[in-house]
Motif scaffolding. Structure first.
Motif, PDB file in Angstrom:
ATOM      1  N   MET A  55      36.790 -29.546 -18.492  1.00 28.76           N
ATOM      2  CA  MET A  55      37.822 -28.767 -18.317  1.00 28.76           C
ATOM      3  C   MET A  55      38.527 -28.262 -19.427  1.00 28.76           C
ATOM      4  O   MET A  55      39.360 -27.346 -19.476  1.00 28.76           O
ATOM      5  N   LEU A  56      38.550 -28.898 -20.711  1.00 29.69           N
ATOM      6  CA  LEU A  56      39.071 -28.606 -21.692  1.00 29.69           C
ATOM      7  C   LEU A  56      38.509 -27.163 -22.062  1.00 29.69           C
ATOM      8  O   LEU A  56      39.269 -26.591 -22.920  1.00 29.69           O
ATOM      9  N   ALA A  84      42.406 -21.644 -13.469  1.00 34.90           N
ATOM     10  CA  ALA A  84      41.646 -22.525 -13.832  1.00 34.90           C
ATOM     11  C   ALA A  84      41.070 -23.411 -12.724  1.00 34.90           C
ATOM     12  O   ALA A  84      39.892 -23.938 -12.527  1.00 34.90           O
ATOM     13  N   TRP A  85      41.951 -23.702 -11.581  1.00 37.07           N
ATOM     14  CA  TRP A  85      41.674 -24.470 -10.450  1.00 37.07           C
ATOM     15  C   TRP A  85      40.554 -23.642  -9.654  1.00 37.07           C
ATOM     16  O   TRP A  85      39.389 -24.449  -9.111  1.00 37.07           O
ATOM     17  N   GLU A  86      40.561 -22.275  -9.579  1.00 33.95           N
ATOM     18  CA  GLU A  86      39.540 -21.618  -8.918  1.00 33.95           C
ATOM     19  C   GLU A  86      38.060 -21.702  -9.621  1.00 33.95           C
ATOM     20  O   GLU A  86      37.144 -21.755  -9.039  1.00 33.95           O
ATOM     21  N   ALA A  87      38.190 -21.916 -10.960  1.00 35.68           N
ATOM     22  CA  ALA A  87      36.799 -22.052 -11.989  1.00 35.68           C
ATOM     23  C   ALA A  87      36.567 -23.537 -11.506  1.00 35.68           C
ATOM     24  O   ALA A  87      35.360 -23.781 -11.540  1.00 35.68           O
ATOM     25  N   ASN A  90      32.801 -24.295  -9.938  1.00 35.87           N
ATOM     26  CA  ASN A  90      31.762 -24.824 -10.657  1.00 35.87           C
ATOM     27  C   ASN A  90      31.709 -26.470 -10.537  1.00 35.87           C
ATOM     28  O   ASN A  90      30.519 -27.115 -11.192  1.00 35.87           O
ATOM     29  N   ASN A  91      32.589 -27.051 -10.043  1.00 35.57           N
ATOM     30  CA  ASN A  91      32.441 -28.484 -10.066  1.00 35.57           C
ATOM     31  C   ASN A  91      31.450 -29.126  -9.072  1.00 35.57           C
ATOM     32  O   ASN A  91      31.655 -28.698  -7.712  1.00 35.57           O
TER      33      ASN A  91
END
Length: 156
Positions: A1-2, A16-19, A23-24
């Motif tokens: 995440m960093l 960032a949440w969409e990414a 991807n998670n």
């Protein structure tokens, strides 16, 4: 995440949440478990749904099978009674040379006691999968927010 915060362009928290959602692998895994639990629920309902069957056949025999019943009994009738009987009866066809058969069956179970525990179990499994998805999503959001605001505070 960093790595999101260290990229060349700054991301908003929503980006960032969409990414993370895209991807998670943990989030993708629990989402697939929800999809599988929903499919299992649909399969469990098959035990209480109507069952329908349709069959069609076309049969071709070597020859037609028939019986001349009137001709075989004519010899047994005494002459004085022959005028009482119609002896010009065509032969009875027992099996045609070719024919179709169709069959349609429908069954609706009125009660299936074995399906009740199964339906309850799949409903509980679906609820557990959805709860897992919410839990993993919440943990990821909290971790992302902590890291995001940590970077924001560190920049200031």
């Amino acid at each position: 995440m960093l790595f999101l915060a260290l990229s060349a362009s700054a991301l908003t928290l929503d980006e960032a949440w969409e990414a993370v959602q895209k991807n998670n692998q943990d989030l993708q895994l629990v989402h697939e478990q929800v999809v599988q639990a929903q499919a299992t629920r649909l399969q469990a309902y098959a035990y209480i749904q109507p069952q329908i069957s349709l069959t069609a056949n076309y049969i071709i025999n070597d020859h037609e099978t028939s019986a001349d019943l009137a001709g075989s009994f004519t010899d047994l009738i005494p002459e004085e009674f022959k005028s009482l009987f119609d002896t010009d009866v065509p032969p009875v066809i027992l099996e045609q040379k070719s024919y179709y058969t169709f069959e349609f069956q429908a069954a609706q179970p009125l009660f299936n006691g074995q399906a009740i525990p199964g339906l309850r179990i799949v409903a509980l499994n679906l609820q557990a999968a959805r709860d897992d998805e919410r839990r993993v999503s919440g943990q990821l959001k909290a971790g992302l927010a902590r890291a995001y605001y940590g970077v924001v505070v560190a920049r200031d």
